[in-house]
Design a protein around this motif. Structure first.
Motif, PDB file in Angstrom:
ATOM      1  N   GLY A 175       0.782  -1.200   0.104  1.00 23.45           N
ATOM      2  CA  GLY A 175       0.140   0.018  -0.070  1.00 23.45           C
ATOM      3  C   GLY A 175       0.942   1.227   0.014  1.00 23.45           C
ATOM      4  N   THR A 176       0.382   2.212  -0.361  1.00 21.36           N
ATOM      5  CA  THR A 176       1.138   3.609  -0.329  1.00 21.36           C
ATOM      6  C   THR A 176       0.764   4.356   0.809  1.00 21.36           C
ATOM      7  OG1 THR A 176       0.976   3.354  -2.794  1.00 21.36           O
ATOM      8  CG2 THR A 176       1.253   5.777  -1.861  1.00 21.36           C
ATOM      9  N   PRO A 177       1.467   4.923   1.613  1.00 18.78           N
ATOM     10  CA  PRO A 177       1.079   5.861   2.666  1.00 18.78           C
ATOM     11  C   PRO A 177       0.484   7.182   2.276  1.00 18.78           C
ATOM     12  CG  PRO A 177       3.627   5.593   2.408  1.00 18.78           C
ATOM     13  CD  PRO A 177       2.919   4.716   1.471  1.00 18.78           C
ATOM     14  N   GLN A 178      -0.559   7.758   2.905  1.00 13.73           N
ATOM     15  CA  GLN A 178      -1.193   9.043   2.317  1.00 13.73           C
ATOM     16  C   GLN A 178      -0.668  10.065   3.517  1.00 13.73           C
ATOM     17  OE1 GLN A 178      -2.711   9.035  -0.567  1.00 13.73           O
ATOM     18  NE2 GLN A 178      -2.325   6.864  -0.531  1.00 13.73           N
ATOM     19  N   ALA A 179      -0.144   9.988   4.599  1.00 14.58           N
ATOM     20  CA  ALA A 179       0.265  10.815   5.415  1.00 14.58           C
ATOM     21  C   ALA A 179       1.701  10.396   6.382  1.00 14.58           C
ATOM     22  CB  ALA A 179      -0.805  11.047   6.474  1.00 14.58           C
ATOM     23  N   ILE A 180       2.297  11.151   6.684  1.00 16.96           N
ATOM     24  CA  ILE A 180       3.402  10.837   7.305  1.00 16.96           C
ATOM     25  C   ILE A 180       3.315   9.865   8.374  1.00 16.96           C
ATOM     26  CG2 ILE A 180       3.610  12.750   8.993  1.00 16.96           C
ATOM     27  CD1 ILE A 180       6.743  12.881   8.582  1.00 16.96           C
ATOM     28  N   GLU A 181       2.231  10.059   9.268  1.00 18.84           N
ATOM     29  CA  GLU A 181       2.017   8.963  10.294  1.00 18.84           C
ATOM     30  C   GLU A 181       1.747   7.471   9.852  1.00 18.84           C
ATOM     31  OE1 GLU A 181      -1.556  11.487   9.823  1.00 18.84           O
ATOM     32  OE2 GLU A 181       0.654  11.753  10.043  1.00 18.84           O
ATOM     33  N   ASP A 182       1.307   7.406   8.380  1.00 19.30           N
ATOM     34  CA  ASP A 182       1.305   6.028   7.933  1.00 19.30           C
ATOM     35  C   ASP A 182       2.508   5.361   7.542  1.00 19.30           C
ATOM     36  OD1 ASP A 182      -1.152   6.680   7.955  1.00 19.30           O
ATOM     37  OD2 ASP A 182      -1.713   7.309   5.589  1.00 19.30           O
ATOM     38  N   ILE A 183       3.747   6.028   7.862  1.00 16.31           N
ATOM     39  CA  ILE A 183       4.968   5.470   7.750  1.00 16.31           C
ATOM     40  C   ILE A 183       5.108   4.187   8.895  1.00 16.31           C
ATOM     41  CG2 ILE A 183       6.508   6.902   9.259  1.00 16.31           C
ATOM     42  CD1 ILE A 183       7.257   5.707   5.481  1.00 16.31           C
ATOM     43  N   ALA A 184       4.373   4.242   9.814  1.00 14.82           N
ATOM     44  CA  ALA A 184       4.612   3.241  11.010  1.00 14.82           C
ATOM     45  C   ALA A 184       4.013   2.059  10.382  1.00 14.82           C
ATOM     46  CB  ALA A 184       3.571   3.838  12.231  1.00 14.82           C
ATOM     47  N   ALA A 185       3.372   1.988   9.377  1.00 11.58           N
ATOM     48  CA  ALA A 185       2.737   0.708   8.978  1.00 11.58           C
ATOM     49  C   ALA A 185       3.517   0.117   7.810  1.00 11.58           C
ATOM     50  CB  ALA A 185       1.190   0.856   8.494  1.00 11.58           C
ATOM     51  N   HIS A 186       4.695   0.642   7.510  1.00 10.74           N
ATOM     52  CA  HIS A 186       5.762   0.215   6.328  1.00 10.74           C
ATOM     53  C   HIS A 186       7.070   0.072   7.055  1.00 10.74           C
ATOM     54  CE1 HIS A 186       3.025   1.066   2.942  1.00 10.74           C
ATOM     55  NE2 HIS A 186       2.387   1.908   3.946  1.00 10.74           N
ATOM     56  N   ARG A 187       7.958  -0.682   6.277  1.00  4.85           N
ATOM     57  CA  ARG A 187       9.301  -0.864   6.684  1.00  4.85           C
ATOM     58  C   ARG A 187       9.933   0.520   6.085  1.00  4.85           C
ATOM     59  NH1 ARG A 187       9.928  -5.387   4.989  1.00  4.85           N
ATOM     60  NH2 ARG A 187       9.288  -6.818   6.921  1.00  4.85           N
ATOM     61  N   LEU A 188      10.952   0.935   7.004  1.00  7.58           N
ATOM     62  CA  LEU A 188      11.661   1.888   6.535  1.00  7.58           C
ATOM     63  C   LEU A 188      13.051   1.583   6.723  1.00  7.58           C
ATOM     64  CD1 LEU A 188      11.537   5.156   6.419  1.00  7.58           C
ATOM     65  CD2 LEU A 188      12.393   5.158   8.653  1.00  7.58           C
TER      66      LEU A 188
END
Length: 303
Positions: A175-188
């Motif tokens: 999925g594509t994050p829409q807001a910066i806080e969505d980064i928590a659902a992805h691997r950085l």
């Protein structure tokens, strides 16, 4: 051995006469004779047999003449290359830059420079430490901030930012994050903020890691970050100068970026006339122009 005496010996052996050698060297016959005698005494041997018709080399003299002939040819070649160096580019050039810029942007383009100057020898020093150009630790530097050392010629090449990128394959899966806080659902994927790096990149990584991301991959250089991104591991913090070479990467969260980072090329004032440095500087500026054009055609701009 005394270089002046060797030069006089070579002229005498070549001419076969003290008088003729003196004419070439603009010295009197007696002065030439004294220098030859002094050289023979220092070597403890006789270099010439004296005959009425001139001088003939002894066996020892022939050995020395072979050596001075080789020296003379090398000096003549060096002199010619020095005279021609205004048109030719050859020899070693030490270039220092960061690991990221050196591996991701500079090294892939060097084939063009070698095609133009096949006798150039580049020693590429990739590290975050700022080398001392006035002390000639390197000849040319490309750094992510303006050099503070004195007696340097410097040119601002462009401004860059660290941004977020991922592959279409990763985004299709996660999925594509829409807001910066969505980064928590992805691997950085990023550099560890404690790793020596451009400060703006470290600050952006710290900002993102503050969202308590459960899974991360930290690498100690941007080349490693890029490899993680290209292999669909996650969303990576990368410098935007690589987008023209990797057009398939997707920019994630376009509003999230580091502050601008100036990129400078610098070299010591004493190398202003160096053809190697001039050739490298002009090459980099040409490539920056092509990069800017590619960025503009791709819908982004490089300051």
């Amino acid at each position: 051995m005394d270089w002046d005496k060797l030069r006089i010996f070579h002229a005498v052996a070549d001419a076969g006469s003290l008088t003729h050698a003196g004419d070439v060297l603009h010295l009197s016959q007696s002065a030439v004779s004294r220098q030859i005698r002094a050289l023979e005494e220092s070597l403890g041997t006789t270099l010439f047999h004296r005959h009425a018709r001139g001088l003939i080399l002894t066996e020892q003299g022939e050995l020395l003449f072979d050596a001075t002939s080789t020296m003379a040819k090398k000096l003549e070649t060096a002199s010619a290359r020095i005279r021609d160096s205004e048109e030719e580019v050859f020899g070693e050039l030490k270039v220092t830059t960061t690991t990221g810029f050196g591996t991701l942007w500079l090294a892939p383009r060097l084939v063009k420079l070698y095609d133009r100057y096949p006798d150039l020898k580049i020693d590429l020093l990739l590290e975050e430490r700022v080398l001392d150009l006035p002390m000639r630790e390197a000849d040319v530097a490309i750094r992510m901030k303006e050099p503070a050392q004195a007696d340097l010629i410097r040119k601002r090449l462009l401004n860059i930012r660290m941004r977020l990128y991922a592959t279409p394959e990763y985004l299709a899966r996660a999925g594509t994050p829409q807001a910066i806080e969505d980064i928590a659902a992805h691997r950085l994927i990023c550099q560890n903020p404690a790793t020596p790096q451009v400060q703006a990149g470290a600050q952006l990584s710290q900002r993102l890691l503050a969202f308590n991301i459960p899974s991360t991959l930290t690498v100690n250089n941007y080349f490693g970050v890029l490899q993680g991104v290209l292999n669909h591991i996650g969303i990576g913090v990368l410098p935007d100068y690589l987008t023209s070479d990797f057009p398939d990467l997707v920019r994630v969260l376009p509003d999230v970026a580091s502050v601008e980072v100036p990129v400078f090329l610098a070299y010591p004032e004493e190398l202003r006339q160096s053809r190697r440095v001039t050739a490298f500087r002009d090459f980099v500026q040409e490539e920056i122009t092509l990069y800017r054009r590619a960025q503009a055609e791709g819908g982004t701009t490089a300051d």
